[in-house]
Motif scaffolding. Structure first.
Motif, PDB file in Angstrom:
ATOM      1  N   CYS A 211       0.882  -1.118   0.208  1.00  0.00           N
ATOM      2  CA  CYS A 211       0.010  -0.098  -0.196  1.00  0.00           C
ATOM      3  C   CYS A 211       1.019   1.188  -0.250  1.00  0.00           C
ATOM      4  O   CYS A 211       1.773   1.447   0.822  1.00  0.00           O
ATOM      5  N   GLU A 213      -0.499   4.311   0.464  1.00  0.00           N
ATOM      6  CA  GLU A 213      -1.099   5.275   1.155  1.00  0.00           C
ATOM      7  C   GLU A 213      -1.743   6.347   0.420  1.00  0.00           C
ATOM      8  O   GLU A 213      -1.786   7.485   0.680  1.00  0.00           O
ATOM      9  N   CYS A 214      -2.187   6.099  -0.998  1.00  0.00           N
ATOM     10  CA  CYS A 214      -2.561   7.076  -1.847  1.00  0.00           C
ATOM     11  C   CYS A 214      -3.946   7.545  -1.485  1.00  0.00           C
ATOM     12  O   CYS A 214      -4.424   8.550  -2.222  1.00  0.00           O
ATOM     13  N   TYR A 216      -7.006   6.407  -2.441  1.00  0.00           N
ATOM     14  CA  TYR A 216      -7.859   6.361  -3.733  1.00  0.00           C
ATOM     15  C   TYR A 216      -8.871   5.434  -3.186  1.00  0.00           C
ATOM     16  O   TYR A 216      -9.972   5.548  -3.710  1.00  0.00           O
ATOM     17  N   CYS A 217      -8.850   4.514  -2.222  1.00  0.00           N
ATOM     18  CA  CYS A 217      -9.804   3.506  -1.896  1.00  0.00           C
ATOM     19  C   CYS A 217     -10.699   4.123  -1.034  1.00  0.00           C
ATOM     20  O   CYS A 217     -11.558   3.690  -0.458  1.00  0.00           O
ATOM     21  N   PRO A 227      -5.813   2.792   4.420  1.00  0.00           N
ATOM     22  CA  PRO A 227      -4.164   2.923   4.536  1.00  0.00           C
ATOM     23  C   PRO A 227      -3.798   3.256   5.896  1.00  0.00           C
ATOM     24  O   PRO A 227      -2.695   2.734   6.074  1.00  0.00           O
ATOM     25  N   PHE A 230      -3.002  -0.523   7.117  1.00  0.00           N
ATOM     26  CA  PHE A 230      -1.985  -1.122   6.171  1.00  0.00           C
ATOM     27  C   PHE A 230      -0.642  -0.421   6.969  1.00  0.00           C
ATOM     28  O   PHE A 230       0.487  -1.326   7.055  1.00  0.00           O
ATOM     29  N   HIS A 284     -10.554   0.646  -6.662  1.00  0.00           N
ATOM     30  CA  HIS A 284      -9.938   1.964  -6.738  1.00  0.00           C
ATOM     31  C   HIS A 284      -8.358   1.769  -6.517  1.00  0.00           C
ATOM     32  O   HIS A 284      -7.874   2.913  -6.482  1.00  0.00           O
ATOM     33  N   CYS A 285      -8.117   0.768  -6.197  1.00  0.00           N
ATOM     34  CA  CYS A 285      -6.636   0.440  -5.806  1.00  0.00           C
ATOM     35  C   CYS A 285      -5.816   0.457  -7.040  1.00  0.00           C
ATOM     36  O   CYS A 285      -5.802  -0.898  -7.270  1.00  0.00           O
ATOM     37  N   PRO A 286      -4.888   1.295  -7.015  1.00  0.00           N
ATOM     38  CA  PRO A 286      -3.956   1.219  -8.302  1.00  0.00           C
ATOM     39  C   PRO A 286      -2.923  -0.085  -7.977  1.00  0.00           C
ATOM     40  O   PRO A 286      -2.124  -0.522  -9.035  1.00  0.00           O
ATOM     41  N   GLN A 287      -2.854  -0.133  -6.839  1.00  0.00           N
ATOM     42  CA  GLN A 287      -1.865  -1.508  -6.563  1.00  0.00           C
ATOM     43  C   GLN A 287      -2.459  -2.956  -6.732  1.00  0.00           C
ATOM     44  O   GLN A 287      -1.798  -3.902  -6.374  1.00  0.00           O
TER      45      GLN A 287
HETATM   46  S1  SF4 Z   1      -5.901   2.393  -3.035  1.00  0.00           S
HETATM   47 FE1  SF4 Z   1      -4.598   0.724  -2.427  1.00  0.00          FE
HETATM   48  S2  SF4 Z   1      -2.525   1.639  -2.411  1.00  0.00           S
HETATM   49 FE2  SF4 Z   1      -4.028   3.353  -2.238  1.00  0.00          FE
HETATM   50  S3  SF4 Z   1      -4.446   3.495  -0.048  1.00  0.00           S
HETATM   51 FE3  SF4 Z   1      -5.919   2.161  -0.851  1.00  0.00          FE
HETATM   52  S4  SF4 Z   1      -5.253   0.320  -0.333  1.00  0.00           S
HETATM   53 FE4  SF4 Z   1      -3.180   1.619  -0.254  1.00  0.00          FE
END
Ligand code: SF4
Ligand code: SF4
Length: 310
Positions: A211, A213-214, A216-217, A227, A230, A284-287
């Protein structure tokens, strides 16, 4: 292809020639299709007899039945192998993923027969050069000036039946580090092998979540601070505040640090236990993190710590 290789390499013999990816696809069926039914193996055996192939072997990927089958061919004299290429490192030794076979078995079977092993994936796709901080620190305590990767290379080179270790090297520093590690190679002691096995167990038990910590979720309709959960978990993994079990000497301290830190970093109502698995966050998670699964995993760990059942 074989003749073309000779032409391209401008040589009239080859030192090492491999049947590639034995054990993949449909196992024995694919092996027979590729190498037996079409006469390729017979052809290569004749080429070896003629001295144009000095060493004939195969690289193994996958189905153990195929591995055993090829060794049975060796035992019966149907096809004698000069070497076999296997995936081996201190994680795969006892903890190979589902698609692979434990290296302890593969190497052991080769060693019994005196067939030299060529090692691929000594760094497990690079993962063994990027351990979390706490695991790196433990290795540094023992050998302060050596890189994390060098431990994996020494491990692979420590077994007497290993002919060579293959490694991908992207930068000049990788090459220099590899040369330093093997000149001369100092084999791992029994204690170091045990430390690496412990490292493998911790690494597999507590993988960090990638993660960034962007955010986006966010927001989660059920109020979770994804975030922050995590980030706390990853921080504890990196700092070594994740005991392996209750016998772990640092258990009490690590347990306190994890649980108190968790309540401080994430308010109770926003913690992982409140996730209902609605999946709204996932896309929504780019990862491409499987957020609800990861939250369940962390929550299980928290519960085990609270109940003292780890
Ligand atoms: S979208 Fe994914 S990478 Fe971004 S804060 Fe949420 S879990 Fe972490
Ligand atoms: S799956 Fe869990 S974290 Fe994701 S949006 Fe739903 S409740 Fe929130």
């Amino acid at each position: 292809m074989y003749r073309r290789s000779l032409r391209d390499l401008q040589t009239d013999y080859l030192d090492y020639y491999l049947l590639h990816a034995v054990g993949g696809d449909k196992g024995i069926e694919t092996f027979n299709e590729r190498f037996i039914d079409c006469g390729v193996l017979d052809f290569l055996l004749r080429e070896r007899e003629a001295g144009r192939i000095r060493n004939l072997g195969w690289s193994f990927h996958g189905d153990q039945k195929v591995f055993d089958h090829l060794l049975a061919m060796h035992d019966s004299g149907e096809a004698r192998w000069d070497f076999v290429q296997i995936q081996m490192n201190y994680v795969d030794w006892k903890h190979a993923s589902d698609r692979n076979v434990n290296a302890e078995y593969l190497y052991g079977e080769l060693e019994k027969r005196g067939i030299p092993a060529v090692i691929m994936e000594p760094l497990l796709g690079g993962r063994l050069s990027r351990l979390n901080d706490h695991l790196v620190e433990r290795l540094k305590e023992r050998r302060p000036t050596e890189s994390t990767a060098s431990w994996a290379f020494r491990y692979a080179g420590s077994w007497p039946g290993v002919l060579t270790v293959l490694s991908g090297m992207t930068y000049m520093e990788h090459l220099q580090d590899n040369i330093r590690t093997y000149s001369p190679l100092e084999p791992c002691t029994g204690e170091e092998l045990a430390l690496l096995e412990d490292t493998a167990q911790l690494m597999l038990k507590y993988p960090t979540v990638p993660c960034t910590e962007c955010q986006y979720c966010m927001p989660c309709p059920y109020g979770l601070d994804i975030p922050a959960i995590f980030a706390h978990y990853n921080r504890c993994v990196n700092e070594g505040n994740v005991p392996k079990d209750r016998q772990d000497p640092g258990y009490r301290e690590a347990r306190r640090a994890f649980l108190i830190g968790y309540d401080r970093s994430v308010p109770k109502l926003r913690q992982a236990s409140h996730c209902i698995g609605c999946n709204q966050c996932v896309s929504h998670c780019p990862q491409s993190i499987k957020i609800p699964q990861q939250l369940r995993r962390i929550d299980r760990f928290v519960e085990q710590l609270k109940q003292g059942t780890l």
